[in-house]
Design an enzyme around this catalytic site. Structure first.
Site, mmCIF file in Angstrom:
data_model
loop_
_atom_site.group_PDB
_atom_site.id
_atom_site.type_symbol
_atom_site.label_atom_id
_atom_site.label_comp_id
_atom_site.label_asym_id
_atom_site.label_seq_id
_atom_site.Cartn_x
_atom_site.Cartn_y
_atom_site.Cartn_z
ATOM 1 N N SER A 465 13.830 2.358 6.896
ATOM 2 C CA SER A 465 14.770 3.362 7.396
ATOM 3 C C SER A 465 14.121 4.733 7.572
ATOM 4 O O SER A 465 13.269 4.910 8.449
ATOM 5 C CB SER A 465 15.975 3.424 6.449
ATOM 6 N N ASP A 476 3.111 8.209 16.226
ATOM 7 C CA ASP A 476 3.259 8.515 17.649
ATOM 8 C C ASP A 476 2.569 9.819 18.028
ATOM 9 O O ASP A 476 1.951 9.923 19.094
ATOM 10 C CB ASP A 476 4.738 8.577 18.028
ATOM 11 N N LYS A 490 14.128 -1.669 9.537
ATOM 12 C CA LYS A 490 15.525 -1.220 9.615
ATOM 13 C C LYS A 490 15.596 -0.033 10.560
ATOM 14 O O LYS A 490 15.134 1.050 10.241
ATOM 15 C CB LYS A 490 16.059 -0.837 8.233
#
Length: 721
Positions: A465, A476, A490
């Site tokens: 999460s 990224d 998740k």
């Protein structure tokens, strides 16, 4: 690595003829309460409405069958209590569950629950009845555990055979740990009696919560219902604070026992209570009547001890080293707000060659929502705590930082975003899509960077999460390296709906609904749903996607992608990764602790896949002897290599946590926490490798890896020493 099986807790009971006769008496029949019909209707309204639920489902026949299956599995996941005829009878309720939830009456759910309580009593009576005769451990037999996928037992005789093997395994574990037959009988009789007692202690609100979670969980794995007491505990866990005495409690036999004293809390400041003390009675104020709490559920005792800051509570207790007939002592403690520091961010510095790597262990993305709303000066926040640690790291001159998010199951979405902002100047962090497919981009706009230098993020399969949001954003942006295992997967966002506020009710009656309202996506457009975050440098996989994670849920949302959002990548480590991985593998092959970890993981996975354990004593003793010889050999190799000895390893003692001496068990747990951590050290070494590679080629590789920009400049320049 010893194999441990799920078993049950302990109750102090003498095995007398009177108790043997009493133990099969029927438990009190539970029935629905008036508030529950109203609560069920509210939950139904929210979960079937796309304005609230991300993936609403109509309460039709297919969903009714799913709810029934999940409810039965929640009660008897390993299929050790119900038989096939029970399941056949329960299936007749499938067509009545929709009306029950909508308000026609919750009797079908309670009938199933009451049968469960009855079956537990029957199984416990059978298990305790096996203890007089003992067992033959010379046979080539085995106990097969993990029965979730097994068929239901055809009849009681088949259950008897299963339980005989289960009890036989419990007996053998204790025998291998050095206990004699009489000690084993006493321990197991208490254990099984306590199982029945715990089930008999369950109340109507417990049964209701299990049933409503079967309904909520049928929509998606992370939607759930919390009754008022569970909701309070959840909010306190998220805020890392509560108003009470500052003690961690556990149930042991018929007492609630102090397991830990929170440093600096009211109990600690009193100087009177100690680990292992047994609570006998609780009184409110300095003169209120004392309530005897021996035999109470732990949540009921906790409710008496907690209270408003500044109020007094009196606790009558038996010291840890005193017998049950010793005179009790009494202490008056003034309640205060207590911060649960054990779950807060922690730091340390590792020395790797000539580099100093700061480590931040973050167990959860905590946030005191109420404290933030009221702008309290000291409200708990993962980001605020990490920022303070980073300031200290800069003052101490560390060369790099490892964010350790192993087993961090998530927490506040806002904290994940703000924590990312500590490492980037500004920019998007995560995309969030709601039930109407509208997408919003959340990011950092502060322009301030708390740490500009080398960064790595350490994750494992239990990182989920909010941990995945943070790790994905760092990856990224190319802001740092992600190291470890593929994460949980998740990719959904939940919110808490206060049903009392929803119903404009001033008192706590209905509880809260944790409902999935959004799905989050990486700024690069992909989702962490199912796939998680794949590390740049991988460590041995402890649990793969077929064993643990979002992909194991049969109703998890599928992986999807949306359009990426514009963001400026700070770096691209792809040119470094082959060399970093080669160095890691070469070092891991020579690192004793890392090699042993890899061996233990392989052994654990093989045992987990087998799902059986031998009931032959000679075979089990041989296994135990091999484990002991391996430990001794490893300790000898540690001595020869000048490494610290591993004092946290221990043999299976056959006991449950609440059957052990509390003081000794706490010491045992602390020793386990202090065991060597080869994964953390290797992560720091990989980060040092990256720093050294960037410094070694006088900027040529740095120019390929890191683009111009404030943060990346520091990475490249900071690598030069």
């Amino acid at each position: 690595m010893s194999l441990s099986l799920k078993r049950f807790a302990v109750l102090l009971l003498a095995l007398t003829p009177a108790l043997i006769a009493a133990r099969t008496e029927p438990a009190a029949t539970l029935a629905p309460e008036a508030n529950q019909a109203v609560t069920a209707r509210m939950v139904y309204g929210l979960l079937s409405d796309s304005r609230y639920a991300y993936a609403p489902r109509q309460l039709d026949a297919a969903l009714e069958e799913d709810i029934l299956r999940r409810y039965i599995e929640a009660l008897d996941r390993e299929k050790l209590f119900f038989v096939a005829s029970d399941i056949a009878r329960f299936e007749g309720y499938a067509g009545k569950l929709a009306e029950a939830i909508k308000g026609a009456g919750l009797e079908p759910a309670y009938d199933i629950f009451n049968v469960y309580v009855q079956r537990v009593g029957e199984r416990v009576a059978f298990a305790r009845g096996l203890l007089d005769a003992g067992f033959d451990f010379t046979q080539d037999d085995e106990w097969r555990y993990g029965r979730e996928e097994a068929p239901w037992a055809a009849d009681t005789a088949e259950l008897d055979a299963l339980w005989t093997k289960s009890v036989k395994n419990d007996w053998l574990r204790l025998k291998l740990a050095g206990r004699d037959d009489e000690q084993i009988r006493t321990t197991l009789d208490k254990r099984y009696a306590n199982l029945e007692r715990r089930v008999r202690e369950l109340r109507s609100d417990d049964a209701f919560q299990v049933f409503m979670n079967a309904y909520a969980g049928a929509l998606d794995p992370h939607t759930s219902y919390l009754n008022p007491r569970a909701a309070d505990n959840f909010m306190q866990a998220m805020s890392l604070s509560l108003e009470g005495i500052g003690a961690v409690l556990q149930r042991q036999e018929e007492y609630v026992v102090i397991r830990e004293i929170v440093p600096g809390g009211p109990a600690g400041r009193s100087g009177q209570l100690q680990v292992g003390d047994r609570i006998a009675a609780v009184g409110q104020g300095r003169n209120g009547a004392m309530t005897d709490v021996v035999g109470w559920r732990i949540d009921e005792v906790v409710q008496l001890i907690r209270g408003r800051k500044g109020t007094d509570v009196r606790i009558e207790y038996l010291p840890a080293d005193a017998g049950v007939d010793a005179p009790p002592r009494q202490v008056v403690i003034t309640r205060d707000r207590v911060r649960m520091e054990e779950q807060a961010a922690k730091s340390k510095v590792l020395e790797i060659e000539d580099r100093r790597i700061g480590v931040i262990e973050l167990p959860t993305f905590y946030l005191d929502f109420e404290g933030r709303r009221t702008n309290a000066a000291d409200y708990a926040s993962a980001t605020r705590d990490v920022a303070r640690i980073l300031e200290q790291f800069k003052a101490d001159g560390v060369d790099g930082v490892v964010m350790d998010l192993r087993s961090n199951g998530g927490g506040s979405l806002n904290e994940a975003i703000e924590l990312t902002g500590l490492f980037i100047e500004q920019g998007p962090v995560v995309q969030v899509r709601d039930a109407s497919k509208r997408t919003a981009v959340h990011g950092d706009s502060s322009g301030a960077v708390a740490w500009e230098g080398p960064l790595a993020v350490l994750v494992n399969r239990a990182s989920a999460s909010a941990s995945e949001i943070f790790a994905a954003a760092i990856q990224d942006y190319g802001r740092g390296l992600v190291i470890g295992e593929q994460t949980f997967g998740k990719g959904t966002v939940q919110t808490l709906v206060d049903l009392d506020r929803f119903a404009r009710n001033e008192n706590q009656r209905f509880g809260q609904l944790k409902v999935t309202v959004q799905e989050f996506f990486r700024i690069s457009g992909g989702s962490t749903q199912h796939r998680g975050v794949v590390p740049d440098i991988s460590f041995p996989v402890t649990l793969d996607a077929s064993e643990y994670g979002e992909s194991t849920y049969d109703n998890a949302l599928p992986y999807t992608e949306i359009q990426a959002v514009p963001y400026q990548r700070l770096g691209d480590f792809s040119a470094l990764l082959p060399e970093l991985d080669a160095r890691h593998r070469a070092r891991a092959a020579e690192d004793l602790e890392f090699r042993w970890f890899s061996e233990d993981v392989a052994k654990f996975r093989a045992e987990r896949a087998r799902k059986t354990v031998s009931l032959n004593e000679a075979e089990r003793r041989a296994d135990r002897a091999r484990d002991e010889a391996q430990r001794e050999q490893r300790q000898a190799e540690r001595r020869a290599a000048g490494l610290a000895l591993d004092e946290g390893a221990f043999d299976d003692d056959g006991l449950q946590a609440d059957e052990r001496n509390v003081v000794q068990d706490v010491a045992r747990q602390k020793a386990a926490e202090d065991r060597p951590d080869p994964l953390l050290r290797e992560s720091a070494a990989i980060l040092v490798d990256a720093v050294d590679l960037l410094a070694a080629d006088e900027g040529r590789l740095a120019a390929r890896v890191l683009r111009p920009g404030r943060t990346s400049t520091v990475w490249a320049g900071g690598a030069d020493r």
